[in-house]
Write a protein that holds these residues in place. Structure first.
Motif, mmCIF file in Angstrom:
data_model
loop_
_atom_site.group_PDB
_atom_site.id
_atom_site.type_symbol
_atom_site.label_atom_id
_atom_site.label_comp_id
_atom_site.label_asym_id
_atom_site.label_seq_id
_atom_site.Cartn_x
_atom_site.Cartn_y
_atom_site.Cartn_z
ATOM 1 N N PRO A 16 -27.358 -20.808 -26.252
ATOM 2 C CA PRO A 16 -28.479 -21.169 -27.143
ATOM 3 C C PRO A 16 -29.773 -21.414 -26.376
ATOM 4 O O PRO A 16 -29.767 -21.987 -25.284
ATOM 5 C CB PRO A 16 -27.988 -22.468 -27.807
ATOM 6 C CG PRO A 16 -26.503 -22.430 -27.698
ATOM 7 C CD PRO A 16 -26.222 -21.731 -26.393
ATOM 8 N N ASN A 17 -30.860 -20.947 -26.943
ATOM 9 C CA ASN A 17 -32.184 -21.116 -26.345
ATOM 10 C C ASN A 17 -32.914 -22.220 -27.108
ATOM 11 O O ASN A 17 -33.404 -22.007 -28.218
ATOM 12 C CB ASN A 17 -32.963 -19.795 -26.416
ATOM 13 C CG ASN A 17 -34.267 -19.849 -25.659
ATOM 14 O OD1 ASN A 17 -35.050 -20.783 -25.816
ATOM 15 N ND2 ASN A 17 -34.523 -18.843 -24.834
ATOM 16 N N ASP A 18 -32.991 -23.396 -26.508
ATOM 17 C CA ASP A 18 -33.578 -24.556 -27.189
ATOM 18 C C ASP A 18 -35.072 -24.377 -27.468
ATOM 19 O O ASP A 18 -35.572 -24.847 -28.481
ATOM 20 C CB ASP A 18 -33.358 -25.828 -26.360
ATOM 21 C CG ASP A 18 -31.904 -26.263 -26.349
ATOM 22 O OD1 ASP A 18 -31.162 -25.824 -27.248
ATOM 23 O OD2 ASP A 18 -31.497 -27.026 -25.455
ATOM 24 N N HIS A 19 -35.774 -23.714 -26.562
ATOM 25 C CA HIS A 19 -37.217 -23.564 -26.770
ATOM 26 C C HIS A 19 -37.508 -22.620 -27.946
ATOM 27 O O HIS A 19 -38.446 -22.861 -28.724
ATOM 28 C CB HIS A 19 -37.893 -23.050 -25.509
ATOM 29 C CG HIS A 19 -39.392 -23.077 -25.582
ATOM 30 N ND1 HIS A 19 -40.107 -24.250 -25.739
ATOM 31 C CD2 HIS A 19 -40.322 -22.079 -25.559
ATOM 32 C CE1 HIS A 19 -41.402 -23.976 -25.798
ATOM 33 N NE2 HIS A 19 -41.554 -22.669 -25.702
ATOM 34 N N ALA A 20 -36.709 -21.584 -28.083
ATOM 35 C CA ALA A 20 -36.867 -20.674 -29.229
ATOM 36 C C ALA A 20 -36.605 -21.422 -30.530
ATOM 37 O O ALA A 20 -37.327 -21.239 -31.522
ATOM 38 C CB ALA A 20 -35.912 -19.487 -29.088
ATOM 39 N N LEU A 37 -38.043 -13.302 -31.137
ATOM 40 C CA LEU A 37 -37.901 -14.718 -30.802
ATOM 41 C C LEU A 37 -37.311 -15.494 -31.976
ATOM 42 O O LEU A 37 -36.463 -16.365 -31.798
ATOM 43 C CB LEU A 37 -39.261 -15.293 -30.393
ATOM 44 C CG LEU A 37 -39.227 -16.693 -29.774
ATOM 45 C CD1 LEU A 37 -40.268 -16.810 -28.686
ATOM 46 C CD2 LEU A 37 -39.442 -17.784 -30.812
ATOM 47 N N ARG A 38 -37.746 -15.173 -33.195
ATOM 48 C CA ARG A 38 -37.204 -15.849 -34.379
ATOM 49 C C ARG A 38 -35.731 -15.502 -34.571
ATOM 50 O O ARG A 38 -34.935 -16.348 -34.979
ATOM 51 C CB ARG A 38 -38.010 -15.474 -35.617
ATOM 52 C CG ARG A 38 -39.466 -15.903 -35.543
ATOM 53 C CD ARG A 38 -40.114 -15.918 -36.904
ATOM 54 N NE ARG A 38 -39.579 -17.018 -37.705
ATOM 55 C CZ ARG A 38 -39.876 -17.204 -38.989
ATOM 56 N NH1 ARG A 38 -40.690 -16.381 -39.607
ATOM 57 N NH2 ARG A 38 -39.356 -18.217 -39.649
ATOM 58 N N GLN A 39 -35.377 -14.263 -34.265
ATOM 59 C CA GLN A 39 -33.968 -13.870 -34.329
ATOM 60 C C GLN A 39 -33.146 -14.642 -33.306
ATOM 61 O O GLN A 39 -32.041 -15.111 -33.601
ATOM 62 C CB GLN A 39 -33.824 -12.366 -34.073
ATOM 63 C CG GLN A 39 -34.141 -11.491 -35.275
ATOM 64 C CD GLN A 39 -33.772 -10.041 -35.030
ATOM 65 O OE1 GLN A 39 -33.590 -9.619 -33.875
ATOM 66 N NE2 GLN A 39 -33.667 -9.268 -36.092
ATOM 67 N N LEU A 40 -33.704 -14.777 -32.100
ATOM 68 C CA LEU A 40 -33.013 -15.534 -31.043
ATOM 69 C C LEU A 40 -32.804 -16.981 -31.480
ATOM 70 O O LEU A 40 -31.748 -17.578 -31.214
ATOM 71 C CB LEU A 40 -33.819 -15.472 -29.752
ATOM 72 C CG LEU A 40 -33.296 -16.312 -28.582
ATOM 73 C CD1 LEU A 40 -31.895 -15.866 -28.193
ATOM 74 C CD2 LEU A 40 -34.243 -16.218 -27.393
ATOM 75 N N ALA A 41 -33.794 -17.563 -32.160
ATOM 76 C CA ALA A 41 -33.681 -18.948 -32.621
ATOM 77 C C ALA A 41 -32.549 -19.087 -33.629
ATOM 78 O O ALA A 41 -31.747 -20.033 -33.564
ATOM 79 C CB ALA A 41 -35.004 -19.396 -33.247
ATOM 80 N N ASN A 85 -32.332 -19.665 -42.377
ATOM 81 C CA ASN A 85 -33.291 -19.886 -41.294
ATOM 82 C C ASN A 85 -32.792 -20.963 -40.334
ATOM 83 O O ASN A 85 -31.817 -21.665 -40.615
ATOM 84 C CB ASN A 85 -34.688 -20.220 -41.834
ATOM 85 C CG ASN A 85 -34.737 -21.532 -42.598
ATOM 86 O OD1 ASN A 85 -34.239 -22.555 -42.133
ATOM 87 N ND2 ASN A 85 -35.339 -21.521 -43.778
ATOM 88 N N THR A 86 -33.461 -21.077 -39.221
ATOM 89 C CA THR A 86 -33.031 -21.976 -38.144
ATOM 90 C C THR A 86 -32.953 -23.422 -38.607
ATOM 91 O O THR A 86 -31.992 -24.139 -38.304
ATOM 92 C CB THR A 86 -34.002 -21.865 -36.949
ATOM 93 O OG1 THR A 86 -34.140 -20.493 -36.588
ATOM 94 C CG2 THR A 86 -33.487 -22.645 -35.756
ATOM 95 N N TYR A 87 -33.966 -23.868 -39.343
ATOM 96 C CA TYR A 87 -34.012 -25.265 -39.775
ATOM 97 C C TYR A 87 -32.837 -25.603 -40.684
ATOM 98 O O TYR A 87 -32.193 -26.644 -40.530
ATOM 99 C CB TYR A 87 -35.337 -25.550 -40.486
ATOM 100 C CG TYR A 87 -35.430 -26.963 -41.030
ATOM 101 C CD1 TYR A 87 -35.692 -28.033 -40.181
ATOM 102 C CD2 TYR A 87 -35.225 -27.234 -42.385
ATOM 103 C CE1 TYR A 87 -35.760 -29.325 -40.667
ATOM 104 C CE2 TYR A 87 -35.291 -28.516 -42.875
ATOM 105 C CZ TYR A 87 -35.558 -29.567 -42.017
ATOM 106 O OH TYR A 87 -35.616 -30.843 -42.503
ATOM 107 N N GLY A 113 -25.997 -8.088 -40.039
ATOM 108 C CA GLY A 113 -26.972 -7.040 -40.277
ATOM 109 C C GLY A 113 -28.397 -7.510 -40.058
ATOM 110 O O GLY A 113 -29.230 -6.782 -39.515
ATOM 111 N N ASN A 114 -28.685 -8.748 -40.455
ATOM 112 C CA ASN A 114 -30.052 -9.284 -40.314
ATOM 113 C C ASN A 114 -30.410 -9.586 -38.864
ATOM 114 O O ASN A 114 -31.575 -9.464 -38.466
ATOM 115 C CB ASN A 114 -30.198 -10.565 -41.145
ATOM 116 C CG ASN A 114 -30.306 -10.277 -42.622
ATOM 117 O OD1 ASN A 114 -30.615 -9.167 -43.028
ATOM 118 N ND2 ASN A 114 -30.047 -11.282 -43.448
ATOM 119 N N LEU A 115 -29.417 -10.023 -38.087
ATOM 120 C CA LEU A 115 -29.701 -10.486 -36.734
ATOM 121 C C LEU A 115 -29.414 -9.473 -35.631
ATOM 122 O O LEU A 115 -29.627 -9.772 -34.459
ATOM 123 C CB LEU A 115 -28.909 -11.774 -36.456
ATOM 124 C CG LEU A 115 -29.260 -12.972 -37.344
ATOM 125 C CD1 LEU A 115 -28.435 -14.184 -36.941
ATOM 126 C CD2 LEU A 115 -30.734 -13.308 -37.261
#
Length: 209
Positions: A28-32, A105-109, A183-185, A205-207
Motif C-alpha cells: 500500500p502507498n500511504d501518500h497516494a 495515482l487515484r487507481q493506486l490509492a 472510492n478510497t475514502y 475491470g475498473n482498476l
C-alpha cells in the motif's frame, strides 16, 4: 489470495474466489491514499464562505480624523479594517477547493485501500443477492448471519440495486454502493467490506484498465 464465498446465511458455499494480486496483494502507498482522500474531502466542501471587504461594508466614506498627529493608527473612514464593524482584510471568498490528480495515482490509492482491507482480513465475499421488496429486517438478518452487526459495514454490489439500498438505508453504520462508485475514502472508512461475488470482476475491470 483465496477467500471462501459465503451465502447470505453466513454459511460457506464450498466455492472460493482468487483475489487479484495486482490489487489486493500490493504494497500500500500511504501518500497516494492521503492525496486521494484529501481530494475527495475537498470536493465535498461547498466553498461558499464569504466576508465583506472595506469596499463592500455599508458606511460613510468621510475621513474620520487627520492623517497624522492623532496618536493612533491612521484610518480613512468608518469601514477601515482597523475599526470594529469595518471590512475584513484578506477574508474568505467563494472558491473551488478541488484539485487534480492523475488517474493512475487515484487507481493506486484505491488499490492500496483494498490491499489494507485484505491484509486486515476485513473483506467478506458473499453470493450475489437481492430482495423482492425493501425489507430492513432481512438486511439486519444478513448482518447478523455474517457477524458484522454493529460494525461500519460497506456492501459493494455489482451494480445499483435500489431494493437492497432501501433495505439498508435506515440501519446505522451500514452503506450500500455499486462497485463502479467505490472510492478510497469509503473503503478506509468501513470496518469491514462485504463484496458481492460478481462485484469483484467489476472492481478488477475498473482498476486494471
Amino acid at each position: 489470495m483465496e477467500l471462501s464465498v459465503l451465502n447470505i446465511k453466513g454459511q460457506e458455499t464450498g466455492r472460493k474466489v482468487t483475489l487479484n494480486d495486482d490489487i489486493y496483494a500490493i504494497e500500500p502507498n500511504d501518500h497516494a491514499i492521503y492525496l486521494d482522500v484529501k481530494l475527495i474531502m475537498a470536493n465535498q466542501r461547498q466553498g461558499t464562505a464569504k466576508s465583506k471587504e472595506r469596499s463592500e461594508v455599508s458606511g460613510s466614506t468621510r475621513k474620520l480624523g487627520r492623517q497624522k498627529g492623532g496618536g493612533g493608527a491612521r484610518r480613512g473612514d468608518i469601514n477601515s479594517p482597523v475599526l470594529v464593524g469595518g471590512g475584513r482584510v484578506f477574508g474568505p471568498k467563494p472558491r473551488d477547493y478541488g484539485f487534480k490528480l492523475n488517474k493512475k495515482l487515484r487507481q493506486l490509492a484505491r488499490k492500496s485501500a483494498l490491499a489494507y482491507k485484505a491484509q486486515e482480513n476485513a473483506l467478506v465475499v458473499v453470493e450475489d443477492f437481492s430482495f423482492d421488496a425493501p425489507k430492513t429486517k432481512a438486511m439486519i438478518e444478513i448482518l447478523n448471519n455474517l457477524k458484522v452487526s454493529g460494525k461500519k459495514t460497506l456492501f459493494v454490489l455489482p451494480g445499483a440495486n435500489k431494493v437492497v439500498y432501501l433495505s439498508a438505508r435506515n440501519i446505522e453504520r451500514v452503506q450500500v454502493m455499486p462497485a463502479t462508485a467505490l472510492n478510497t475514502y469509503k473503503v478506509l472508512n468501513a470496518d469491514i467490506m462485504v463484496v458481492a461475488e460478481s462485484a469483484l470482476d467489476v472492481i478488477d475491470g475498473n482498476l486494471t484498465k
